[in-house]
Design an enzyme around this catalytic site. Sequence first.
Site, PDB file in Angstrom:
ATOM      1  N   SER A  61       0.845  -1.192   0.000  1.00 49.96           N
ATOM      2  CA  SER A  61       0.000   0.000   0.000  1.00 49.96           C
ATOM      3  C   SER A  61       0.884   1.248   0.000  1.00 49.96           C
ATOM      4  CB  SER A  61      -0.943  -0.027   1.205  1.00 49.96           C
ATOM      5  OG  SER A  61      -1.933   0.969   1.080  1.00 49.96           O
ATOM      6  N   ASN A  62       0.325   2.393   0.338  1.00 55.61           N
ATOM      7  CA  ASN A  62       1.100   3.639   0.374  1.00 55.61           C
ATOM      8  C   ASN A  62       0.552   4.527   1.484  1.00 55.61           C
ATOM      9  OD1 ASN A  62      -1.038   5.481  -0.759  1.00 55.61           O
ATOM     10  ND2 ASN A  62      -0.852   4.052  -2.466  1.00 55.61           N
ATOM     11  N   HIS A  63       1.175   5.700   1.665  1.00 51.03           N
ATOM     12  CA  HIS A  63       0.875   6.552   2.818  1.00 51.03           C
ATOM     13  C   HIS A  63      -0.264   7.548   2.606  1.00 51.03           C
ATOM     14  CE1 HIS A  63       4.056   5.180   5.414  1.00 51.03           C
ATOM     15  NE2 HIS A  63       4.942   5.311   4.440  1.00 51.03           N
ATOM     16  N   ALA A  67      -4.825   7.481  -4.279  1.00 47.33           N
ATOM     17  CA  ALA A  67      -3.455   7.081  -4.621  1.00 47.33           C
ATOM     18  C   ALA A  67      -3.513   5.581  -4.923  1.00 47.33           C
ATOM     19  CB  ALA A  67      -2.509   7.380  -3.468  1.00 47.33           C
TER      20      ALA A  67
END
Length: 220
Positions: free
Chosen positions: A29-31, A96
């Site tokens: 995943s991402n932030h 995102a």
Amino acid sequence: PKPQLLQGLTVTITAGPTREAIDPVRYISNHSSGKMGFALAQAAAELGAKVQLIAGPVSLPTPAGVQRIDVQSADQMHQAALELAVSSQIFIGCAAVADYKVAQVAAQKLKKTADDNLSLQLVKNPDIIAAVAALLQNRPFTVGFAAETQDVASYAKQKLQKKKLDLICANDVSVPGQGFNAEQNALTAYWADGEQPFALQDKSQLAEQLISLIYKRYSQ
Ligand code: C5P
């Protein structure tokens, strides 16, 4: 109460990260915090729009009057987005989305082996906003975001064209305190024959200004 400028319009927004499973207990995943997308949803709802918010895994409360659809993966977000986009006048892709997903999600938890290296094969995820912008029927006015760390304007203009968007909001995420996972953001909006900068400010305030620009461009 605010003037109900968006009364009668349906606005669909994607927000947050996506989560791509590796096995039953792990993911990529991402932030992304989802804050910008949720702020846009709130701003559109306050102006009277029917708002459908497709949210990846985030820990944010649902803004008042907003219909929220929770998803995890890019594939799930893609399916929900195409389903809802065709009955929307405005689509804003703020999520995102992970560029890649794991080719073969393991059915059981992966075990450590004697090998010091492990490779995961990744395959490209669908480009959700490009799919919405490519709709031949019932295509909504389509707005994207571009988070860049360099050459912000030129990359953003390339994405506007390549993804066939109507408007793109470009922010420089290399500047501390703005953009990704921050309370504030500064960005420049680009469309085919114009641009408008927005100074660093709280995402809620920025969202109100952006919704008003998006409505103006949509109406023309
Ligand atoms: O190409 P890039 O990821 O920088 O483009 C960002 C824009 O495209 C954002 O609006 C994002 O929500 C959208 N996007 C998407 N599906 C993807 C990748 C990006 O909708 N797979």
